[in-house]
Design a protein around this motif. Structure first.
Motif, PDB file in Angstrom:
ATOM      1  N   UNK A 179       0.842  -1.196   0.000  1.00 22.11           N
ATOM      2  CA  UNK A 179       0.000   0.000   0.000  1.00 22.11           C
ATOM      3  C   UNK A 179       0.876   1.245   0.000  1.00 22.11           C
ATOM      4  N   UNK A 180       0.229   2.364  -0.159  1.00 16.83           N
ATOM      5  CA  UNK A 180       0.889   3.663  -0.104  1.00 16.83           C
ATOM      6  C   UNK A 180       0.194   4.514   0.956  1.00 16.83           C
ATOM      7  N   UNK A 181       0.922   5.490   1.478  1.00 15.09           N
ATOM      8  CA  UNK A 181       0.316   6.437   2.413  1.00 15.09           C
ATOM      9  C   UNK A 181      -0.879   7.074   1.702  1.00 15.09           C
ATOM     10  N   UNK A 182      -2.001   7.136   2.399  1.00 12.24           N
ATOM     11  CA  UNK A 182      -3.230   7.682   1.837  1.00 12.24           C
ATOM     12  C   UNK A 182      -4.212   6.616   1.390  1.00 12.24           C
ATOM     13  N   UNK A 183      -3.731   5.388   1.174  1.00 11.78           N
ATOM     14  CA  UNK A 183      -4.627   4.310   0.777  1.00 11.78           C
ATOM     15  C   UNK A 183      -5.560   3.946   1.930  1.00 11.78           C
ATOM     16  N   UNK A 184      -6.699   3.369   1.567  1.00 11.48           N
ATOM     17  CA  UNK A 184      -7.669   2.868   2.529  1.00 11.48           C
ATOM     18  C   UNK A 184      -7.627   1.348   2.466  1.00 11.48           C
ATOM     19  N   UNK A 185      -7.451   0.717   3.620  1.00 20.27           N
ATOM     20  CA  UNK A 185      -7.532  -0.737   3.709  1.00 20.27           C
ATOM     21  C   UNK A 185      -8.954  -1.026   4.184  1.00 20.27           C
ATOM     22  N   UNK A 186      -9.758  -1.634   3.311  1.00 19.55           N
ATOM     23  CA  UNK A 186     -11.173  -1.885   3.587  1.00 19.55           C
ATOM     24  C   UNK A 186     -11.361  -3.356   3.940  1.00 19.55           C
ATOM     25  N   UNK A 187     -11.668  -3.617   5.199  1.00 20.46           N
ATOM     26  CA  UNK A 187     -11.907  -4.982   5.660  1.00 20.46           C
ATOM     27  C   UNK A 187     -13.368  -5.317   5.415  1.00 20.46           C
ATOM     28  N   UNK A 188     -13.608  -6.401   4.692  1.00 23.10           N
ATOM     29  CA  UNK A 188     -14.964  -6.821   4.314  1.00 23.10           C
ATOM     30  C   UNK A 188     -15.169  -8.287   4.705  1.00 23.10           C
ATOM     31  N   UNK A 189     -16.450  -8.667   4.771  1.00 22.63           N
ATOM     32  CA  UNK A 189     -16.813 -10.056   5.078  1.00 22.63           C
ATOM     33  C   UNK A 189     -16.148 -10.514   6.376  1.00 22.63           C
ATOM     34  N   UNK A 190     -16.322  -9.733   7.404  1.00 18.48           N
ATOM     35  CA  UNK A 190     -15.612  -9.945   8.671  1.00 18.48           C
ATOM     36  C   UNK A 190     -16.427 -10.707   9.718  1.00 18.48           C
ATOM     37  N   UNK A 191     -17.460 -11.442   9.300  1.00 19.02           N
ATOM     38  CA  UNK A 191     -18.263 -12.211  10.240  1.00 19.02           C
ATOM     39  C   UNK A 191     -17.358 -13.125  11.071  1.00 19.02           C
TER      40      UNK A 191
END
Length: 148
Positions: A43-55
């Motif tokens: 990743x790069x600074x400024x990116x968003x790490x989007x955690x999905x399907x976290x049941x």
């Protein structure tokens, strides 16, 4: 009334911020079984790490395997979660309920000058600190990914 120079300065700042926002990416990480997919992230600074399907999952940093001064990840059980990357470095995060099964990931942000020494330090910590031991395999996978 604003001077011409002040207007140009403000316009330049707006354009720089817009260019930075356009470069930022959203990287999706899914909770799949007892794994994060992907488990190695660039990743790069400024990116968003989007955690999905976290049941059944949530995210926390692994102690001492986190860049100094970087905001920690802390999500709620079962909830989707976004983490904005604000600092370059090497991050290791986990799903605490499944950490014994090695549910975690390694994230490289940017191109830190001290990556080799940080990786050596993280391997040493993973050898000696009980909570970090599950990270050994993740760090090894990360190192193999770098070699490619």
């Amino acid at each position: 009334m604003m001077s011409k120079n002040k207007i140009l300065f403000l316009a330049a700042n707006v354009l720089m911020m817009a260019a930075f926002a356009c470069r930022a990416e959203t990287i999706v990480v899914k909770g799949q079984g007892i794994s994060f997919a992907p488990s190695v992230i660039k990743a790069q600074v400024g990116d968003i790490i989007a955690f999905k399907e976290m049941t059944g999952h949530f995210v926390d940093p692994v102690a001492n395997l986190w860049p100094e001064g970087a905001e920690p990840m802390h999500s709620q059980m079962g909830a989707d979660y976004n983490y904005e990357v604000k600092k370059e470095g090497l991050y290791v995060f986990k799903c605490p309920p499944h950490w014994g099964a090695r549910m975690g990931a390694v994230m490289l942000v940017g191109n830190p000058a001290d990556l080799s020494s940080t990786l050596d330090k993280y391997f040493s910590i993973a050898e000696t600190e009980a909570d970090a031991k599950p990270a050994k395999g993740l760090l090894k996978k990360f190192k193999e990914t770098l070699a490619k």
